[in-house]
Write a protein that holds these residues in place. Structure first.
Motif, mmCIF file in Angstrom:
data_model
loop_
_atom_site.group_PDB
_atom_site.id
_atom_site.type_symbol
_atom_site.label_atom_id
_atom_site.label_comp_id
_atom_site.label_asym_id
_atom_site.label_seq_id
_atom_site.Cartn_x
_atom_site.Cartn_y
_atom_site.Cartn_z
ATOM 1 N N MET A 268 0.827 -1.208 0.000
ATOM 2 C CA MET A 268 0.000 0.000 0.000
ATOM 3 C C MET A 268 0.861 1.257 0.000
ATOM 4 O O MET A 268 0.530 2.253 -0.661
ATOM 5 C CB MET A 268 -0.943 -0.020 1.202
ATOM 6 C CG MET A 268 -2.009 -1.106 1.146
ATOM 7 S SD MET A 268 -3.294 -0.754 -0.074
ATOM 8 C CE MET A 268 -4.283 0.442 0.843
ATOM 9 N N VAL A 269 1.971 1.236 0.727
ATOM 10 C CA VAL A 269 2.899 2.372 0.714
ATOM 11 C C VAL A 269 3.431 2.599 -0.698
ATOM 12 O O VAL A 269 3.373 3.711 -1.240
ATOM 13 C CB VAL A 269 4.064 2.119 1.690
ATOM 14 C CG1 VAL A 269 5.188 3.140 1.465
ATOM 15 C CG2 VAL A 269 3.578 2.185 3.124
ATOM 16 N N LEU A 270 3.959 1.538 -1.301
ATOM 17 C CA LEU A 270 4.552 1.664 -2.633
ATOM 18 C C LEU A 270 3.512 2.074 -3.668
ATOM 19 O O LEU A 270 3.788 2.884 -4.565
ATOM 20 C CB LEU A 270 5.214 0.351 -3.029
ATOM 21 C CG LEU A 270 6.355 -0.123 -2.121
ATOM 22 C CD1 LEU A 270 6.828 -1.509 -2.533
ATOM 23 C CD2 LEU A 270 7.504 0.878 -2.146
ATOM 24 N N SER A 271 2.314 1.525 -3.542
ATOM 25 C CA SER A 271 1.256 1.869 -4.476
ATOM 26 C C SER A 271 0.813 3.318 -4.296
ATOM 27 O O SER A 271 0.563 4.033 -5.273
ATOM 28 C CB SER A 271 0.077 0.915 -4.296
ATOM 29 O OG SER A 271 -0.843 1.047 -5.345
ATOM 30 N N ALA A 272 0.717 3.757 -3.043
ATOM 31 C CA ALA A 272 0.332 5.146 -2.789
ATOM 32 C C ALA A 272 1.365 6.108 -3.369
ATOM 33 O O ALA A 272 1.015 7.153 -3.950
ATOM 34 C CB ALA A 272 0.188 5.374 -1.290
ATOM 35 N N LEU A 273 2.655 5.774 -3.235
ATOM 36 C CA LEU A 273 3.714 6.653 -3.741
ATOM 37 C C LEU A 273 3.737 6.720 -5.260
ATOM 38 O O LEU A 273 4.111 7.746 -5.833
ATOM 39 C CB LEU A 273 5.077 6.169 -3.245
ATOM 40 C CG LEU A 273 5.353 6.192 -1.737
ATOM 41 C CD1 LEU A 273 6.786 5.772 -1.463
ATOM 42 C CD2 LEU A 273 5.080 7.561 -1.137
ATOM 43 N N THR A 274 3.342 5.624 -5.912
ATOM 44 C CA THR A 274 3.376 5.609 -7.379
ATOM 45 C C THR A 274 2.048 6.054 -8.007
ATOM 46 O O THR A 274 2.043 6.571 -9.121
ATOM 47 C CB THR A 274 3.748 4.205 -7.894
ATOM 48 O OG1 THR A 274 2.874 3.225 -7.318
ATOM 49 C CG2 THR A 274 5.184 3.861 -7.527
ATOM 50 N N GLU A 275 0.924 5.845 -7.308
ATOM 51 C CA GLU A 275 -0.372 6.262 -7.846
ATOM 52 C C GLU A 275 -0.682 7.730 -7.556
ATOM 53 O O GLU A 275 -1.288 8.415 -8.377
ATOM 54 C CB GLU A 275 -1.483 5.387 -7.245
ATOM 55 C CG GLU A 275 -1.418 3.927 -7.659
ATOM 56 C CD GLU A 275 -1.706 3.732 -9.132
ATOM 57 O OE1 GLU A 275 -2.610 4.408 -9.670
ATOM 58 O OE2 GLU A 275 -1.012 2.904 -9.761
ATOM 59 N N TYR A 276 -0.268 8.210 -6.389
ATOM 60 C CA TYR A 276 -0.581 9.590 -5.975
ATOM 61 C C TYR A 276 0.695 10.251 -5.459
ATOM 62 O O TYR A 276 0.800 10.598 -4.274
ATOM 63 C CB TYR A 276 -1.678 9.581 -4.906
ATOM 64 C CG TYR A 276 -2.917 8.831 -5.331
ATOM 65 C CD1 TYR A 276 -3.773 9.360 -6.294
ATOM 66 C CD2 TYR A 276 -3.218 7.579 -4.793
ATOM 67 C CE1 TYR A 276 -4.901 8.663 -6.705
ATOM 68 C CE2 TYR A 276 -4.341 6.881 -5.203
ATOM 69 C CZ TYR A 276 -5.180 7.424 -6.157
ATOM 70 O OH TYR A 276 -6.302 6.738 -6.568
ATOM 71 N N ASP B 197 2.071 13.118 -5.587
ATOM 72 C CA ASP B 197 2.083 14.490 -5.082
ATOM 73 C C ASP B 197 1.608 14.605 -3.632
ATOM 74 O O ASP B 197 1.737 15.679 -3.030
ATOM 75 C CB ASP B 197 1.201 15.385 -5.965
ATOM 76 C CG ASP B 197 1.724 15.493 -7.386
ATOM 77 O OD1 ASP B 197 2.941 15.278 -7.586
ATOM 78 O OD2 ASP B 197 0.914 15.766 -8.292
ATOM 79 N N LEU B 198 1.065 13.541 -3.086
ATOM 80 C CA LEU B 198 0.479 13.611 -1.741
ATOM 81 C C LEU B 198 1.487 13.358 -0.629
ATOM 82 O O LEU B 198 1.218 13.671 0.536
ATOM 83 C CB LEU B 198 -0.656 12.594 -1.606
ATOM 84 C CG LEU B 198 -1.875 12.764 -2.519
ATOM 85 C CD1 LEU B 198 -2.904 11.676 -2.218
ATOM 86 C CD2 LEU B 198 -2.487 14.151 -2.359
ATOM 87 N N TRP B 199 2.656 12.794 -0.956
ATOM 88 C CA TRP B 199 3.506 12.216 0.077
ATOM 89 C C TRP B 199 4.860 12.913 0.185
ATOM 90 O O TRP B 199 5.482 13.241 -0.826
ATOM 91 C CB TRP B 199 3.720 10.733 -0.205
ATOM 92 C CG TRP B 199 2.437 10.011 -0.428
ATOM 93 C CD1 TRP B 199 1.863 9.679 -1.629
ATOM 94 C CD2 TRP B 199 1.527 9.569 0.576
ATOM 95 N NE1 TRP B 199 0.661 9.044 -1.437
ATOM 96 C CE2 TRP B 199 0.415 8.966 -0.081
ATOM 97 C CE3 TRP B 199 1.528 9.601 1.964
ATOM 98 C CZ2 TRP B 199 -0.657 8.407 0.604
ATOM 99 C CZ3 TRP B 199 0.456 9.054 2.658
ATOM 100 C CH2 TRP B 199 -0.623 8.463 1.981
#
Length: 600
Positions: A468-476, A478-480
């Motif tokens: 979920m971390v890796l997916s969040a960093l690659t999908e969104y 600008d949020l992180w």
């Protein structure tokens, strides 16, 4: 306010997994005072505990014999999860390896009523499946009798009252189970939970008469209910309905007919105790009152007059308590230390519900340091599983972050357990990325929160939470502001190809199969979207991990570095799926703290 370093917090101890001795006056339990969980015993509340095992590797469970000063425990090596079963004579201190098959997993199935035999499930014949074995208490290695050859993921739920049968639990997936009754003498086995579709049958207990079973199941409901199965008729009847919440466990003392069961109420445990006065009726007694948190691992005293439970809460580190089954009076029997950190400094979370992209509300816990001023950096801490649930239990690393100026948000995104099977299925296979959209919704909620700094939000998680971390960093991207991936999945195809044989079919039921869903699994894998990553990344892994192979860490680090992203990698040669040794935890989380201090 006094602040404490990460090493101090990692020295907060836990005591758990209590098991009564045959006299009912002594209690065996696991405690990590030495840095890894070892076996200890204590003879009463406030008494000085005695350490019984002294290994570098962790102990996975302890179970006292019902008749002797003897206990069984499990231990793997370097986190490889291939647990061997041992017995320990508490009079002489002698320890004997009873299984002696280091290449195989052994899953404890319990003592029979007189402690002369024990049962276990093992994949020693074929690493892809589990068989059922029975062994005399003084037998070793090949003395174990193979009583049933399995063809799936089998475990045991206990001996019948007369010792002639075993309950065999079969998991097809995390949300689809079956129960079988195995005749030990002739190997005959009966499937007792035929059903259509997916259904859970768990926490299975023999009824006092040995002719019925009690279990929690959602075969005919969205949430788990306590139901009774009449073995002669094959019919299920509802004993206790948890309403909108799961009844998540039941325990029965056969001779006294006392019963305890728990409900999971938005993450918090609600414990009920009573007596089984009729097949389908429990007369309630006064249940013990515990700190608001999680209560689990119930073990009855020999006469059923008292019970031991493991208790943990957000502001109360994990300990074993003993309660009177009639009056509900309770005492804490263990005293796991808080490393000198005052308990009143621990922070209680707020239970929140965050609207997501489709109007669904996502439950979670939001914690803010006391006396916080201004906008704070936020760690979005994502649980693994995915069929797990973040609950209000004590977590030392979280309390460190709070003590040092971070807020912490712990969402239970769709796919989490604890909220019914419909909610848990919302992320299955082709819906996988909807759970990542829930993370985006959570960040948008934080951006509007007065305590959160929208430019300093961190994605943090382990195992499936690492995906979920890796997916969040690659999908969104600008949020992180940063990401921390602990033993996480980077590519679903390589993960499924390389995970342990005995896990593959169970994981394919959740994620999708290599045969049918390979293209989709590649499409959503973070390694195939790595060109989007922008935030600094820290990847930590154990080299002996049998669940998520260390190659997952290696490939995401290599791919992210090729994109010019600041990446740090930390591998441990003597760890598996997580970090069990204190010195490794100190090194790992000290490095995480330094990484976040630098980038956030």
């Amino acid at each position: 306010m006094t602040t404490y370093d990460i090493e101090r917090y990692l020295n907060v101890r836990s005591a758990y997994g209590g098991s009564f001795g045959p006299d009912g006056e002594s209690l065996a339990f696991l405690m990590d005072t030495t840095g890894t969980a070892q076996v200890w015993t204590v003879d009463g509340p406030g008494e000085w505990p005695v350490q019984r095992t002294f290994y570098d590797d962790r102990i996975t469970f302890v179970d006292y014999s019902p008749e002797r000063e003897e206990l069984a425990f499990g231990k793997d090596q370097g986190g490889n999860e291939r647990a061997q079963l041992y017995t320990l004579d508490t009079t002489t201190g002698e320890i004997t390896n009873r299984t002696q098959r280091p290449g195989a997993k052994h899953r404890w199935g319990g003592w029979d009523s007189d402690g002369e035999r024990f049962a276990f499930a093992s994949n020693r014949r074929d690493h892809t499946v589990f068989d059922i074995y029975v062994q005399d208490r003084d037998g070793m290695g090949d003395d174990a009798e193979l009583v049933h050859e399995g063809d799936g993921w089998l475990s045991l739920s206990g001996w019948s009252p007369d010792g002639d049968r075993l309950l065999v639990h079969e998991a097809h997936s995390s949300f689809d189970h079956d129960v079988h009754v195995l005749d030990v003498s002739d190997g005959g086995i009966s499937h007792v939970t035929p059903h259509e579709g997916r259904a859970r049958f768990s926490s299975v207990e023999w009824g006092p008469d040995g002719e019925s079973l009690y279990m929690v199941t959602d075969h005919d409901s969205d949430t788990l209910r306590l139901e009774r199965l009449d073995l002669s008729e094959g019919e299920l009847s509802v004993v206790e309905d948890g309403g909108e919440w799961n009844v998540d466990g039941v325990s029965i003392h056969e001779e006294s007919r006392r019963v305890a069961y728990t409900r999971n109420v938005d993450g918090y445990t609600d414990l009920s105790v009573g007596e089984l006065v009729d097949a389908d009726r429990i007369d309630p007694a006064e249940a013990a009152s515990f700190p608001e948190g999680v209560v689990a691992g119930l073990d009855w005293g020999p006469e059923g007059e008292k019970y031991a439970v493991t208790v943990t809460a957000s502001t109360d580190n994990t300990n074993v308590h003993v309660a009177d089954a009639r009056t509900g009076e309770r005492e804490r029997w263990t005293n796991a230390a808080t490393a000198g950190i005052p308990r009143e400094t621990f922070v209680e979370p707020q239970l929140v519900h965050v609207p997501s992209f489709d109007g669904r509300e996502i439950p979670g816990f939001f914690s803010v340091p006391e006396d916080a001023e201004g906008e704070l950096p936020v760690i979005v801490d994502i649980h693994g599983g995915p069929e797990s649930q973040r609950r209000p239990s004590f977590r030392a690393v979280k309390q460190y972050f709070l003590n040092n100026g971070y807020a912490v948000f712990e969402p239970n995104v769709r796919g989490s357990s604890g909220y019914g099977k419909a909610y848990a299925s919302l992320d299955d296979v082709r819906n996988r990325m909807d759970s990542v959209k829930d993370l985006k919704a959570g960040v948008e909620w934080l951006q509007d929160h007065p305590d959160a700094d929208a430019d300093r939000i961190v994605a943090y998680g382990g195992s499936y939470g690492g995906f979920m971390v890796l997916s969040a960093l690659t999908e969104y991207p600008d949020l992180w502001a940063a990401g921390v991936d602990v033993v996480g999945i980077a590519n679903f195809v390589t993960f499924l190809e390389n995970t342990s044989d005995w896990r593959r079919s169970l994981r394919e039921a959740e994620y999708g199969s290599l045969d049918d869903d390979r293209e989709f699994l590649q499409e959503i894998s973070p390694t195939n979207n790595i060109e989007n990553i922008a935030a600094p990344l820290f990847v930590l892994h154990g080299e002996n991990d049998p669940r998520v192979p260390v190659s997952e860490a290696e490939q995401i680090v290599e791919d992210a570095r090729e994109q010019g992203v600041p990446v740090r990698k930390l591998l441990f040669p003597d760890e598996g799926h997580g970090f069990s040794k204190l010195e490794n935890r100190i090194e790992a989380y000290s490095a995480v703290v330094a990484f976040l201090d630098e980038h956030v």
